[in-house]
Design a protein around this motif. Structure first.
Motif, mmCIF file in Angstrom:
data_model
loop_
_atom_site.group_PDB
_atom_site.id
_atom_site.type_symbol
_atom_site.label_atom_id
_atom_site.label_comp_id
_atom_site.label_asym_id
_atom_site.label_seq_id
_atom_site.Cartn_x
_atom_site.Cartn_y
_atom_site.Cartn_z
ATOM 1 N N THR A 167 38.946 33.735 36.267
ATOM 2 C CA THR A 167 38.210 34.997 36.226
ATOM 3 C C THR A 167 36.809 34.809 36.798
ATOM 4 O OG1 THR A 167 37.341 34.563 34.010
ATOM 5 C CG2 THR A 167 39.433 35.809 34.154
ATOM 6 N N VAL A 168 36.166 35.938 37.094
ATOM 7 C CA VAL A 168 34.768 35.952 37.514
ATOM 8 C C VAL A 168 34.051 37.023 36.702
ATOM 9 C CG1 VAL A 168 35.169 37.565 39.431
ATOM 10 C CG2 VAL A 168 33.160 36.075 39.464
ATOM 11 N N SER A 169 32.829 36.710 36.281
ATOM 12 C CA SER A 169 31.960 37.668 35.602
ATOM 13 C C SER A 169 30.713 37.823 36.444
ATOM 14 C CB SER A 169 31.554 37.165 34.215
ATOM 15 O OG SER A 169 32.676 36.990 33.403
ATOM 16 N N GLY A 170 30.345 39.058 36.729
ATOM 17 C CA GLY A 170 29.127 39.326 37.473
ATOM 18 C C GLY A 170 27.921 39.303 36.555
ATOM 19 N N PRO A 217 39.910 39.305 36.934
ATOM 20 C CA PRO A 217 40.685 38.176 37.463
ATOM 21 C C PRO A 217 40.237 37.826 38.877
ATOM 22 C CG PRO A 217 42.127 39.904 36.608
ATOM 23 C CD PRO A 217 40.737 40.455 36.625
ATOM 24 N N LEU A 218 40.319 36.545 39.221
ATOM 25 C CA LEU A 218 40.001 36.086 40.569
ATOM 26 C C LEU A 218 41.283 35.980 41.382
ATOM 27 C CD1 LEU A 218 37.380 33.193 40.459
ATOM 28 C CD2 LEU A 218 37.265 35.294 41.767
ATOM 29 N N ALA A 219 41.202 36.378 42.644
ATOM 30 C CA ALA A 219 42.350 36.287 43.540
ATOM 31 C C ALA A 219 41.876 35.855 44.925
ATOM 32 C CB ALA A 219 43.062 37.639 43.634
ATOM 33 N N LYS A 220 42.788 35.329 45.704
ATOM 34 C CA LYS A 220 42.483 34.930 47.072
ATOM 35 C C LYS A 220 41.863 36.115 47.812
ATOM 36 C CE LYS A 220 44.479 33.150 51.293
ATOM 37 N NZ LYS A 220 45.670 32.680 51.979
ATOM 38 N N GLY A 221 40.768 35.834 48.529
ATOM 39 C CA GLY A 221 40.084 36.863 49.303
ATOM 40 C C GLY A 221 38.921 37.519 48.579
ATOM 41 N N ASP A 222 38.812 37.339 47.260
ATOM 42 C CA ASP A 222 37.699 37.923 46.510
ATOM 43 C C ASP A 222 36.383 37.293 46.948
ATOM 44 O OD1 ASP A 222 39.414 39.515 45.064
ATOM 45 O OD2 ASP A 222 39.264 38.343 43.212
ATOM 46 N N GLU A 223 35.327 38.101 46.955
ATOM 47 C CA GLU A 223 33.996 37.604 47.248
ATOM 48 C C GLU A 223 33.312 37.181 45.946
ATOM 49 O OE1 GLU A 223 31.901 40.658 49.382
ATOM 50 O OE2 GLU A 223 33.017 40.265 51.225
ATOM 51 N N ASN A 252 29.286 36.031 44.390
ATOM 52 C CA ASN A 252 27.884 36.263 44.714
ATOM 53 C C ASN A 252 26.955 35.554 43.747
ATOM 54 O OD1 ASN A 252 28.185 38.387 46.870
ATOM 55 N ND2 ASN A 252 29.370 39.305 45.211
ATOM 56 N N SER A 253 25.669 35.523 44.084
ATOM 57 C CA SER A 253 24.656 34.994 43.166
ATOM 58 C C SER A 253 24.768 35.715 41.839
ATOM 59 C CB SER A 253 23.254 35.205 43.737
ATOM 60 O OG SER A 253 22.990 34.299 44.758
ATOM 61 N N GLY A 254 24.668 34.955 40.763
ATOM 62 C CA GLY A 254 24.760 35.536 39.432
ATOM 63 C C GLY A 254 26.162 35.538 38.857
ATOM 64 N N ASP A 255 27.175 35.269 39.666
ATOM 65 C CA ASP A 255 28.558 35.246 39.184
ATOM 66 C C ASP A 255 28.841 33.960 38.412
ATOM 67 O OD1 ASP A 255 29.083 37.686 40.353
ATOM 68 O OD2 ASP A 255 30.334 36.888 41.966
ATOM 69 N N VAL A 256 29.726 34.070 37.412
ATOM 70 C CA VAL A 256 30.226 32.914 36.668
ATOM 71 C C VAL A 256 31.743 32.902 36.837
ATOM 72 C CG1 VAL A 256 30.462 31.809 34.416
ATOM 73 C CG2 VAL A 256 28.325 32.970 35.024
ATOM 74 N N LEU A 257 32.269 31.789 37.353
ATOM 75 C CA LEU A 257 33.705 31.627 37.551
ATOM 76 C C LEU A 257 34.248 30.752 36.432
ATOM 77 C CD1 LEU A 257 32.290 32.150 40.362
ATOM 78 C CD2 LEU A 257 34.305 31.146 41.371
ATOM 79 N N ARG A 258 35.380 31.176 35.866
ATOM 80 C CA ARG A 258 35.995 30.430 34.765
ATOM 81 C C ARG A 258 37.471 30.208 35.062
ATOM 82 N NH1 ARG A 258 32.584 34.156 32.437
ATOM 83 N NH2 ARG A 258 30.938 33.272 31.141
ATOM 84 N N THR A 259 37.936 29.018 34.745
ATOM 85 C CA THR A 259 39.365 28.737 34.830
ATOM 86 C C THR A 259 39.853 28.333 33.445
ATOM 87 O OG1 THR A 259 39.019 26.400 35.374
ATOM 88 C CG2 THR A 259 39.196 27.930 37.233
ATOM 89 N N THR A 260 41.074 28.696 33.131
ATOM 90 C CA THR A 260 41.718 28.198 31.911
ATOM 91 C C THR A 260 42.725 27.150 32.380
ATOM 92 O OG1 THR A 260 43.225 30.090 31.952
ATOM 93 C CG2 THR A 260 41.299 30.250 30.518
#
Length: 176
Positions: free
Chosen positions: A42-45, A52-58, A60-68
């Motif tokens: 997932t990504v949180s702005g 949810p994160l998917a191929k092709g998503d952009e 940006n600064s300030g985003d937090v990416l999380r994987t389980t």
């Protein structure tokens, strides 16, 4: 003649608006793009909204990416490559790259938990002091190409550089 002048001003205004819009879209260009995402990711702005994160998503600064149980690979605008392993929390604290290396470019990330692999792009190669990854116990700078950074279960930071010089710093001191 007054109508011709008025028409010319309108065309000029339209041209300026189009040019301004082109530069505005460049200034708001994304920091990177997801090239691969599998499993739970997932990504949180900056507003905290998670998706949810998917191929092709952009991203940006300030985003937090999380994987389980998932993995994510991101290609940054400067050509850097970031691969997030399962159970990882990674933040793009501040990212600035406008298509050229002029001393203003920077990439400041955070790795709060988990593991990541990274290969630097133009920022890490040209302006090395402006490419850093903060963990709970240290700040890592890469003076070369890439390797693995991991926050261990006890909160300590593990660095395995594959090439170049890595710089590790915390309140106790610094090492290369």
């Amino acid at each position: 003649m007054p109508n011709a002048t008025k028409l010319r001003l309108n065309r000029s205004g339209l041209l300026l608006a189009l040019i301004g819009a082109a530069f505005a879209s460049q200034a708001q260009a994304s920091a990177g793009r997801v090239e691969f995402a599998i499993g739970g990711a997932t990504v949180s702005g900056p507003n905290g909204q998670q998706k949810p994160l998917a191929k092709g998503d952009e991203v940006n600064s300030g985003d937090v990416l999380r994987t389980t149980d998932g993995r994510v690979q991101v290609r940054m605008a400067d050509g850097a490559y970031i691969s997030l392993q399962p159970n990882t929390e990674f933040g793009i604290k501040s990212y600035n790259y406008e298509g050229k290396t002029d001393g203003k470019e920077s990439a400041f990330y955070s790795l709060l938990k988990g593991a990541m692999r990274t290969v630097t792009g133009l920022i890490g190669r040209v302006n090395r002091d402006r490419y850093q990854i903060a963990t709970p116990t240290a700040t890592v700078g890469i003076r070369g190409t890439g390797g693995l950074i991991q926050v261990l279960n006890d909160g300590s930071t593990l660095v395995q550089g594959t090439s170049g010089i890595w710089f590790l710093s915390n309140p106790s001191g610094s090492i290369n």
